[in-house]
Each structure stands twice: as C-alpha cells, then as structure tokens.
Design an enzyme around this catalytic site. Structure first.
Site, PDB file in Angstrom:
ATOM      1  N   HIS A  74     -21.660   2.851   6.870  1.00 41.45           N
ATOM      2  CA  HIS A  74     -21.696   3.271   5.465  1.00 41.45           C
ATOM      3  C   HIS A  74     -23.102   3.675   5.020  1.00 41.45           C
ATOM      4  O   HIS A  74     -23.354   3.857   3.820  1.00 41.45           O
ATOM      5  CB  HIS A  74     -21.149   2.155   4.569  1.00 41.45           C
ATOM      6  CG  HIS A  74     -19.667   1.985   4.693  1.00 41.45           C
ATOM      7  ND1 HIS A  74     -18.761   2.787   4.032  1.00 41.45           N
ATOM      8  CD2 HIS A  74     -18.933   1.130   5.436  1.00 41.45           C
ATOM      9  CE1 HIS A  74     -17.533   2.422   4.350  1.00 41.45           C
ATOM     10  NE2 HIS A  74     -17.613   1.418   5.200  1.00 41.45           N
ATOM     11  N   THR A 102      -8.558  -6.852   2.234  1.00 42.95           N
ATOM     12  CA  THR A 102      -9.819  -6.119   2.300  1.00 42.95           C
ATOM     13  C   THR A 102     -10.907  -6.845   1.528  1.00 42.95           C
ATOM     14  O   THR A 102     -12.073  -6.885   1.951  1.00 42.95           O
ATOM     15  CB  THR A 102      -9.637  -4.696   1.750  1.00 42.95           C
ATOM     16  OG1 THR A 102      -8.541  -4.068   2.425  1.00 42.95           O
ATOM     17  CG2 THR A 102     -10.884  -3.862   1.967  1.00 42.95           C
ATOM     18  N   THR A 150      -8.947   5.694  26.916  1.00 44.30           N
ATOM     19  CA  THR A 150      -8.563   6.476  25.742  1.00 44.30           C
ATOM     20  C   THR A 150      -8.910   7.945  25.951  1.00 44.30           C
ATOM     21  O   THR A 150     -10.019   8.265  26.385  1.00 44.30           O
ATOM     22  CB  THR A 150      -9.292   5.962  24.477  1.00 44.30           C
ATOM     23  OG1 THR A 150      -8.897   4.618  24.228  1.00 44.30           O
ATOM     24  CG2 THR A 150      -8.937   6.813  23.259  1.00 44.30           C
ATOM     25  N   THR A 151      -7.973   8.827  25.658  1.00 48.22           N
ATOM     26  CA  THR A 151      -8.267  10.260  25.700  1.00 48.22           C
ATOM     27  C   THR A 151      -9.470  10.555  24.821  1.00 48.22           C
ATOM     28  O   THR A 151      -9.575  10.056  23.701  1.00 48.22           O
ATOM     29  CB  THR A 151      -7.054  11.064  25.205  1.00 48.22           C
ATOM     30  OG1 THR A 151      -5.958  10.833  26.099  1.00 48.22           O
ATOM     31  CG2 THR A 151      -7.359  12.555  25.180  1.00 48.22           C
ATOM     32  N   ARG A 168       0.834  -1.204   0.000  1.00 51.51           N
ATOM     33  CA  ARG A 168       0.000   0.000   0.000  1.00 51.51           C
ATOM     34  C   ARG A 168       0.869   1.254   0.000  1.00 51.51           C
ATOM     35  O   ARG A 168       1.761   1.393   0.834  1.00 51.51           O
ATOM     36  CB  ARG A 168      -0.929   0.003   1.214  1.00 51.51           C
ATOM     37  CG  ARG A 168      -1.904  -1.165   1.190  1.00 51.51           C
ATOM     38  CD  ARG A 168      -2.652  -1.297   2.497  1.00 51.51           C
ATOM     39  NE  ARG A 168      -3.386  -2.557   2.539  1.00 51.51           N
ATOM     40  CZ  ARG A 168      -4.707  -2.676   2.564  1.00 51.51           C
ATOM     41  NH1 ARG A 168      -5.449  -1.581   2.549  1.00 51.51           N
ATOM     42  NH2 ARG A 168      -5.292  -3.850   2.609  1.00 51.51           N
ATOM     43  N   SER A 204     -19.406  -2.184   2.586  1.00 49.65           N
ATOM     44  CA  SER A 204     -18.690  -1.122   1.878  1.00 49.65           C
ATOM     45  C   SER A 204     -17.961  -1.565   0.622  1.00 49.65           C
ATOM     46  O   SER A 204     -17.628  -0.732  -0.221  1.00 49.65           O
ATOM     47  CB  SER A 204     -17.673  -0.466   2.824  1.00 49.65           C
ATOM     48  OG  SER A 204     -16.680  -1.398   3.216  1.00 49.65           O
ATOM     49  N   LYS A 234     -17.358   9.441   8.148  1.00 51.21           N
ATOM     50  CA  LYS A 234     -17.716   9.218   6.745  1.00 51.21           C
ATOM     51  C   LYS A 234     -18.705  10.300   6.315  1.00 51.21           C
ATOM     52  O   LYS A 234     -18.308  11.433   6.098  1.00 51.21           O
ATOM     53  CB  LYS A 234     -18.212   7.783   6.558  1.00 51.21           C
ATOM     54  CG  LYS A 234     -17.083   6.766   6.780  1.00 51.21           C
ATOM     55  CD  LYS A 234     -17.513   5.345   6.521  1.00 51.21           C
ATOM     56  CE  LYS A 234     -16.341   4.374   6.539  1.00 51.21           C
ATOM     57  NZ  LYS A 234     -15.591   4.346   7.807  1.00 51.21           N
ATOM     58  N   THR A 243     -20.480   5.922  12.564  1.00 45.96           N
ATOM     59  CA  THR A 243     -19.231   6.677  12.507  1.00 45.96           C
ATOM     60  C   THR A 243     -19.519   8.147  12.277  1.00 45.96           C
ATOM     61  O   THR A 243     -20.543   8.515  11.706  1.00 45.96           O
ATOM     62  CB  THR A 243     -18.324   6.153  11.379  1.00 45.96           C
ATOM     63  OG1 THR A 243     -17.101   6.901  11.349  1.00 45.96           O
ATOM     64  CG2 THR A 243     -18.993   6.302  10.023  1.00 45.96           C
ATOM     65  N   SER A 255     -22.233 -13.902  13.622  1.00 47.98           N
ATOM     66  CA  SER A 255     -21.594 -12.823  12.863  1.00 47.98           C
ATOM     67  C   SER A 255     -21.629 -13.103  11.369  1.00 47.98           C
ATOM     68  O   SER A 255     -21.272 -14.205  10.924  1.00 47.98           O
ATOM     69  CB  SER A 255     -20.142 -12.671  13.335  1.00 47.98           C
ATOM     70  OG  SER A 255     -19.444 -11.710  12.580  1.00 47.98           O
TER      71      SER A 255
END
Length: 405
Positions: free
Chosen positions: A216, A362, A276-277, A21, A188, A247, A244, A136
């Site tokens: 998505h 992916t 986590t901050t 990549r 996606s 996006k 999210t 799942s």
C-alpha cells in the site's frame, strides 16, 4: 448430512450479521477514471469510485495501455505455462530487472498476485530454516499470516507497531535462533505507518532478518515511488521487500526484491511459484511501463497527497468521524455492520457514490467503516458532491450515534 442446508445456513448467518458481501458490477471507463458504469438489474448508471486500490489511476495511463497492446500483438495473450515449463517471457525478465533496480536490490521475482508472493516467500524462507522463529505484527495481512502458518515455524505475534513489545519477545528468544521480523509499511485499514527504522535496529541487535510488505506504499511514497522504505532511506536495511503490481502500479501481480540468493531460493523451493502458470506477458509489459513512468513522475505522488489531505480536511470540517492518518487511506468510521452496509447501498443507488463497506473479519467487530482512497483524478466537485451525500446518508440512518463511539 445435508450439505446444501449447512452451507445455506452459513450464508444466512452472514446476511443476518450484515456481513454478506455483494459485488457491485462495474465497468471502468477508459480515459474517465474514477468514473465507472454501474450495472444493476436492467439499468446502468455512472458512479464515482471512491475505494479503488488503483491509487494513481495507472490502470488508465496511456503508456501502460500502449505497452500492453504492443505486447499482446507481439506475444499473444497467455504466458504458455509455468516459469519452468515454457512460461518465462522476456517481459518477465525485464520487469524483474526494473523492480530490483527500483528497490536497489540484487534481484526480484514476480508472482501472479501479491497474496501469493507473501504466502510463497514467507512459507519458504521460514520453512527452510531449522528452528526459525517468525515475529509478526498483529495487524499483518491475511496472506502474510497464511505464509507464516504454512512454514510451520514457531511464531510470536507482537502488538501492532509496538517496538517495546517486539523487543520483549526477541529478548525472550535464544539469540542464536534464526529469526524473521515480518511487518507492513502502510496498513491499509487504518492508514498508519510502521516504525521501520526501529524494527531494523532490533533486527540488527537480535540477529534477525526483516520482511517488509510495501503493497500500500509502492508507487506512492519516495522520490521514485519505491515506498516508505525508499522515502525514509531504509531500503538497504530491509532483507526482503514485497510489493504488488495491482494497486498503485495499476495492473496485476506481486513480487519480492532481495539478494540474489534469497530470490533464487524462493524461485527454486516455493511451490506456489513453481506450480503456477506465470503472469501474462501483456500484464508484465504494462507493469514495466507503469513502474518506469512512476519513477519519473513524482508530481503524481504530490497531487495524490494533496487530494488525500483535502478529503480528510473536508471530512473533519463536516464533523465526520475519521481515523487520523498520515497516509492516503481515509477511514470513515461507522462502527456497525448493518448500518455500514445500508449506508454503502444508499450512497451507490441514490447518489452515484461507490465505496464498499469494510466489516469483520477485515477489521475487528465494532470498527466497521467506509474506506476512502482518493486519487489525483478526484476533483473538488467530486469531493463536494461526496460530502453532500455523506451528510444526508448519515442523517437518514442516524449513523452519528454509532460512529462517535
């Protein structure tokens, strides 16, 4: 052991396979989306971005930018710590209230990314319940898979969007065991949609709760942009909706929306959240402004669908091999990793078209593709220029012999 040699060989193996990549160095141009500046060596050129997940261009929206500037001057840059230790800002509270309202849920919880929201929530909800079984979809995102694995619960994987196979697995499981059915709304890479109603019916029948990843679809479907579950009138049947902010909302972050008890248990037990901050109040303010805008501007979604339909129709008429899709995702098949990378490079450097190659892991080997995501701001001329470029690149690399497989 020669560690450097070992890792170098791993990288060389990726390059030999055509899967290495390379990150294009881009600078998005404010008020000129989807055009960006591409920096390479000592040169820079304008390119048209065709693979952004900023599906509606909300990262360039003036309401969003003004809200972020206001929050920056009010609060400064950072959050100051974790949510528990000085890191809960009033913008966090307002954003969570807005998200809960958006999905008609009692409560919501924000995270620093959609990946973390999936991993933290699934690992916590499944991990806390003794003998929980997670069902799942085989095409679920890596973050969902990571969360399920981290829960250490029993898992059963059903064939993609296969209602009959899911029921077969549920039927084989003790009806009294706790169960979670985890799936996405819009996938996606292929752009297909889950049979959400059928999955909810099975959850009712077999004593399960439902976990829906809408990342998505958020902002893009439904009268107010609440996703496929809102569009189809199914939000109230989903136990947990995950989304999210990075996006279609155009900013950064992730979230869940659910009952007060479920949100509170994730807030109280999920290590990725606790340690986590927290999200910058600047980002929270931008996401808040974006959601408010999206709820009131359905015309943006209608234009988005029109542009996607136009691009798919143009590809089809040109004889390009695309996967059929009822969503905004337009997968253009190449089916060869090296050729996919060469085509992407030629489009970028010779035609000013930026679209990243999508290779294994992916997508499965042999299904390599260029994934196009048109936005309301892609013009007819941009589509025409893209088709000219694609036809010339396809001919130059003789991609038809791979893509038609």
């Amino acid at each position: 052991m020669d560690y450097e040699k070992f890792y170098k060989e791993k990288i060389e193996a990726l390059k030999d396979e055509g899967r290495y990549r390379v990150f294009a160095e881009l600078s998005r141009q404010k008020d000129n989306f989807p055009v960006a500046t591409h920096f390479h060596d000592d040169s820079k050129n304008d390119v048209v971005v065709w693979c952004s997940n900023d599906y509606l261009g909300m990262g360039q929206n003036r309401n969003v930018i003004e809200a972020m500037e206001k929050a920056l001057h009010e609060c400064g840059a950072g959050a100051g710590g974790t949510r528990n230790i000085s890191g809960t800002n009033y913008y966090h509270v307002l954003l969570e209230e807005e998200i809960a309202s958006w999905h008609n849920k009692e409560a919501a919880l924000i995270f620093t990314s959609g990946y973390i929201s999936n991993e933290a929530t699934l690992s916590t909800l499944a991990g806390l319940i003794p003998e929980c079984v997670v069902f799942s979809d085989e095409n679920n995102h890596a973050s969902m898979i990571a969360g399920i694995r981290a829960s250490k619960s029993e898992k059963k994987i059903f064939r993609h969007n296969d209602v009959e196979h899911l029921e077969e697995l549920l039927r084989q499981t003790d009806i009294n065991k706790p169960k979670i059915i985890a799936f996405e709304s819009v996938y996606s890479m292929d752009g297909d949609i889950a049979p959400i109603k059928d999955f909810c019916d099975l959850a009712d029948k077999y004593n399960a709760i439902t976990y829906l990843d809408e990342v998505h679809a958020i902002g893009l479907y439904g009268e107010k942009g609440g996703g496929i579950s809102e569009r189809d009138g199914l939000s109230d049947r989903i136990t947990v909706i995950e989304g999210t902010l990075g996006k279609a909302v155009g900013v950064m972050g992730g979230y869940i929306a659910a009952s007060k008890n479920i949100v509170d248990v994730v807030r109280s037990y999920a290590s990725p959240f606790i340690f986590t901050t927290s999200m910058s109040p600047v980002l929270s303010a931008g996401a808040l402004a974006s959601i408010k805008f999206l709820k009131e501007n359905n015309h943006l979604r209608l234009k988005h669908q029109e542009r996607a339909a136009k691009l798919k129709s143009s590809f089809f008429k040109s004889g390009l091999s695309i996967l059929p899709s009822k969503t905004h995702i337009v997968p253009l098949m190449v089916r060869n990793a090296r050729c996919c990378k060469r085509a992407s490079d030629m489009l970028l450097f010779d035609y000013g078209v930026y679209v990243q190659p999508i290779n294994y892991p992916t997508v499965p080997r042999g299904t390599e593709r260029l994934r196009f995501t048109p936005t309301p701001l892609h013009t007819d001329k941009m589509i025409d220029d893209l088709l000219i470029a694609l036809n010339e690149v396809w001919s130059y690399h003789d991609i038809g012999k791979f893509a038609a497989a």
